[in-house]
Design a protein around this motif. Structure first.
Motif, PDB file in Angstrom:
ATOM      1  N   LEU A  79       0.969  -1.190   0.084  1.00  0.00           N
ATOM      2  CA  LEU A  79      -0.079  -0.071  -0.009  1.00  0.00           C
ATOM      3  C   LEU A  79       0.820   1.301   0.018  1.00  0.00           C
ATOM      4  O   LEU A  79       1.887   1.326   0.675  1.00  0.00           O
ATOM      5  CB  LEU A  79      -1.006  -0.024   1.376  1.00  0.00           C
ATOM      6  CG  LEU A  79      -1.990   0.982   1.490  1.00  0.00           C
ATOM      7  CD1 LEU A  79      -3.187   0.806   0.351  1.00  0.00           C
ATOM      8  CD2 LEU A  79      -2.564   0.800   2.803  1.00  0.00           C
ATOM      9  N   SER A  80       0.519   2.418  -0.816  1.00  0.00           N
ATOM     10  CA  SER A  80       1.152   3.653  -0.588  1.00  0.00           C
ATOM     11  C   SER A  80       0.685   4.325   0.326  1.00  0.00           C
ATOM     12  O   SER A  80      -0.038   4.274   1.136  1.00  0.00           O
ATOM     13  CB  SER A  80       1.001   4.379  -1.745  1.00  0.00           C
ATOM     14  OG  SER A  80      -0.214   4.945  -2.022  1.00  0.00           O
ATOM     15  N   GLN A  81       1.810   5.385   0.807  1.00  0.00           N
ATOM     16  CA  GLN A  81       1.434   6.261   1.974  1.00  0.00           C
ATOM     17  C   GLN A  81       0.232   7.068   1.599  1.00  0.00           C
ATOM     18  O   GLN A  81      -0.493   7.192   2.422  1.00  0.00           O
ATOM     19  CB  GLN A  81       2.679   7.297   2.351  1.00  0.00           C
ATOM     20  CG  GLN A  81       3.701   6.171   2.661  1.00  0.00           C
ATOM     21  CD  GLN A  81       5.048   7.172   3.116  1.00  0.00           C
ATOM     22  OE1 GLN A  81       6.197   6.836   3.092  1.00  0.00           O
ATOM     23  NE2 GLN A  81       4.883   8.598   2.909  1.00  0.00           N
ATOM     24  N   LEU A 111       9.474   0.532   0.833  1.00  0.00           N
ATOM     25  CA  LEU A 111      10.175  -0.214  -0.238  1.00  0.00           C
ATOM     26  C   LEU A 111       9.871   0.589  -1.828  1.00  0.00           C
ATOM     27  O   LEU A 111       8.552   1.155  -1.681  1.00  0.00           O
ATOM     28  CB  LEU A 111       9.867  -1.820  -0.577  1.00  0.00           C
ATOM     29  CG  LEU A 111      10.190  -2.512   0.688  1.00  0.00           C
ATOM     30  CD1 LEU A 111       9.441  -3.927   0.528  1.00  0.00           C
ATOM     31  CD2 LEU A 111      11.603  -2.765   1.034  1.00  0.00           C
ATOM     32  N   PRO A 112      10.621   0.591  -2.440  1.00  0.00           N
ATOM     33  CA  PRO A 112      10.266   1.088  -3.664  1.00  0.00           C
ATOM     34  C   PRO A 112       9.075   0.431  -4.654  1.00  0.00           C
ATOM     35  O   PRO A 112       8.950  -0.668  -4.459  1.00  0.00           O
ATOM     36  CB  PRO A 112      11.690   1.006  -4.765  1.00  0.00           C
ATOM     37  CG  PRO A 112      12.578   0.641  -3.943  1.00  0.00           C
ATOM     38  CD  PRO A 112      11.852   0.056  -2.594  1.00  0.00           C
ATOM     39  N   SER A 113       8.110   1.416  -4.773  1.00  0.00           N
ATOM     40  CA  SER A 113       6.813   0.759  -5.477  1.00  0.00           C
ATOM     41  C   SER A 113       7.203   0.063  -6.947  1.00  0.00           C
ATOM     42  O   SER A 113       7.904   0.664  -7.554  1.00  0.00           O
ATOM     43  CB  SER A 113       5.847   1.853  -5.650  1.00  0.00           C
ATOM     44  OG  SER A 113       4.744   1.458  -6.462  1.00  0.00           O
ATOM     45  N   PRO A 114       6.744  -1.317  -7.121  1.00  0.00           N
ATOM     46  CA  PRO A 114       6.752  -1.878  -8.263  1.00  0.00           C
ATOM     47  C   PRO A 114       6.172  -1.103  -9.395  1.00  0.00           C
ATOM     48  O   PRO A 114       6.485  -1.406 -10.702  1.00  0.00           O
ATOM     49  CB  PRO A 114       6.554  -3.162  -8.075  1.00  0.00           C
ATOM     50  CG  PRO A 114       5.532  -3.165  -6.887  1.00  0.00           C
ATOM     51  CD  PRO A 114       5.905  -2.013  -6.207  1.00  0.00           C
ATOM     52  N   THR A 115       5.268  -0.121  -9.185  1.00  0.00           N
ATOM     53  CA  THR A 115       4.322   0.317 -10.188  1.00  0.00           C
ATOM     54  C   THR A 115       4.574   1.845 -10.291  1.00  0.00           C
ATOM     55  O   THR A 115       4.165   2.403 -11.391  1.00  0.00           O
ATOM     56  CB  THR A 115       3.039   0.088 -10.026  1.00  0.00           C
ATOM     57  OG1 THR A 115       2.573   0.454  -8.782  1.00  0.00           O
ATOM     58  CG2 THR A 115       2.627  -1.630  -9.805  1.00  0.00           C
ATOM     59  N   ASP A 116       5.012   2.500  -9.425  1.00  0.00           N
ATOM     60  CA  ASP A 116       5.284   3.917  -9.500  1.00  0.00           C
ATOM     61  C   ASP A 116       6.603   4.406  -8.859  1.00  0.00           C
ATOM     62  O   ASP A 116       6.561   4.155  -7.398  1.00  0.00           O
ATOM     63  CB  ASP A 116       3.944   4.549  -8.973  1.00  0.00           C
ATOM     64  CG  ASP A 116       3.865   6.175  -8.962  1.00  0.00           C
ATOM     65  OD1 ASP A 116       5.035   6.470  -9.431  1.00  0.00           O
ATOM     66  OD2 ASP A 116       2.995   6.665  -8.648  1.00  0.00           O
ATOM     67  N   ARG A 117       7.693   5.029  -9.515  1.00  0.00           N
ATOM     68  CA  ARG A 117       8.608   5.278  -8.817  1.00  0.00           C
ATOM     69  C   ARG A 117       8.680   6.305  -7.906  1.00  0.00           C
ATOM     70  O   ARG A 117       9.342   6.623  -7.094  1.00  0.00           O
ATOM     71  CB  ARG A 117       9.594   5.680 -10.024  1.00  0.00           C
ATOM     72  CG  ARG A 117      10.112   4.570 -10.612  1.00  0.00           C
ATOM     73  CD  ARG A 117      11.502   4.688 -11.819  1.00  0.00           C
ATOM     74  NE  ARG A 117      11.037   6.307 -12.194  1.00  0.00           N
ATOM     75  CZ  ARG A 117      11.871   6.717 -13.079  1.00  0.00           C
ATOM     76  NH1 ARG A 117      12.811   6.121 -13.521  1.00  0.00           N
ATOM     77  NH2 ARG A 117      11.720   8.117 -13.450  1.00  0.00           N
ATOM     78  N   ARG A 118       7.542   6.941  -7.922  1.00  0.00           N
ATOM     79  CA  ARG A 118       7.276   8.241  -7.077  1.00  0.00           C
ATOM     80  C   ARG A 118       6.868   7.980  -5.675  1.00  0.00           C
ATOM     81  O   ARG A 118       6.760   8.751  -4.796  1.00  0.00           O
ATOM     82  CB  ARG A 118       6.429   9.373  -7.642  1.00  0.00           C
ATOM     83  CG  ARG A 118       6.866   9.843  -9.162  1.00  0.00           C
ATOM     84  CD  ARG A 118       5.688  10.497  -9.754  1.00  0.00           C
ATOM     85  NE  ARG A 118       4.707   9.606 -10.052  1.00  0.00           N
ATOM     86  CZ  ARG A 118       3.365   9.826 -10.548  1.00  0.00           C
ATOM     87  NH1 ARG A 118       2.999  11.221 -10.683  1.00  0.00           N
ATOM     88  NH2 ARG A 118       2.534   8.855 -10.490  1.00  0.00           N
ATOM     89  N   THR A 119       6.589   6.679  -5.499  1.00  0.00           N
ATOM     90  CA  THR A 119       5.738   6.177  -4.216  1.00  0.00           C
ATOM     91  C   THR A 119       6.583   5.052  -3.532  1.00  0.00           C
ATOM     92  O   THR A 119       7.404   4.518  -4.274  1.00  0.00           O
ATOM     93  CB  THR A 119       4.287   5.784  -4.442  1.00  0.00           C
ATOM     94  OG1 THR A 119       4.390   4.500  -5.162  1.00  0.00           O
ATOM     95  CG2 THR A 119       3.508   7.019  -5.055  1.00  0.00           C
ATOM     96  N   HIS A 120       6.142   4.938  -2.127  1.00  0.00           N
ATOM     97  CA  HIS A 120       6.613   4.029  -1.603  1.00  0.00           C
ATOM     98  C   HIS A 120       5.789   2.789  -1.462  1.00  0.00           C
ATOM     99  O   HIS A 120       4.539   3.258  -1.249  1.00  0.00           O
ATOM    100  CB  HIS A 120       7.295   4.442  -0.222  1.00  0.00           C
ATOM    101  CG  HIS A 120       8.463   5.243  -0.095  1.00  0.00           C
ATOM    102  ND1 HIS A 120       8.477   6.646  -0.088  1.00  0.00           N
ATOM    103  CD2 HIS A 120       9.813   4.948  -0.240  1.00  0.00           C
ATOM    104  CE1 HIS A 120       9.485   7.143  -0.073  1.00  0.00           C
ATOM    105  NE2 HIS A 120      10.514   6.219  -0.223  1.00  0.00           N
TER     106      HIS A 120
END
Length: 129
Positions: A79-81, A111-120
């Motif tokens: 889940l993203s922040q 962790l780095p998001s596998p789908t969006d480099r801007r999110t965790h």
């Protein structure tokens, strides 16, 4: 029995009233129309529940909001922040501070998001689980 006694929350002559007045030497306080507002009693119940929760989890130093965050992350790894903040209605700045604290304690990780480099992508650590 007077209306004021009922509104005060403790009945005169009752063991609770006697022990409270003898113990503290305080006068009974009239809550007036508060006794007619459900919201007042719900808020009081919320305070009691939170106090019990805090006391119960004091050994592991976990607050109610932190517990909620960890439960939702555990149920939704990755889940993203932003998604977490929106779902739990927590201000993003407050959530960032809370996640920093939980991460320093070794309970969560970003962790780095596998789908969006801007999110965790958030997840619980082994210790957090």
């Amino acid at each position: 029995m007077t209306e004021g006694a009922i509104k005060g929350g403790t009945l005169p002559g009752s063991s609770v009233a006697a022990s409270q007045s003898g113990r503290r030497n305080r006068r009974e306080i009239d809550l007036d129309v508060l006794t007619q507002h459900l919201g007042y009693f719900l808020r009081r119940a919320q305070v009691w529940v939170f106090q019990d929760f805090i006391k119960t989890l004091s050994a592991i130093d976990l607050r109610p909001a932190q517990y909620s965050v960890m439960v939702v992350i555990g149920a939704n790894p990755g889940l993203s922040q932003a998604e977490l903040a929106e779902r739990l209605a927590i201000e993003r700045a407050r959530l960032v501070h809370m996640l920093d604290h939980l991460q320093k304690r070794g309970l969560t990780e970003r962790l780095p998001s596998p789908t969006d480099r801007r999110t965790h992508a958030l997840q619980l650590t082994r210790e957090g689980q």
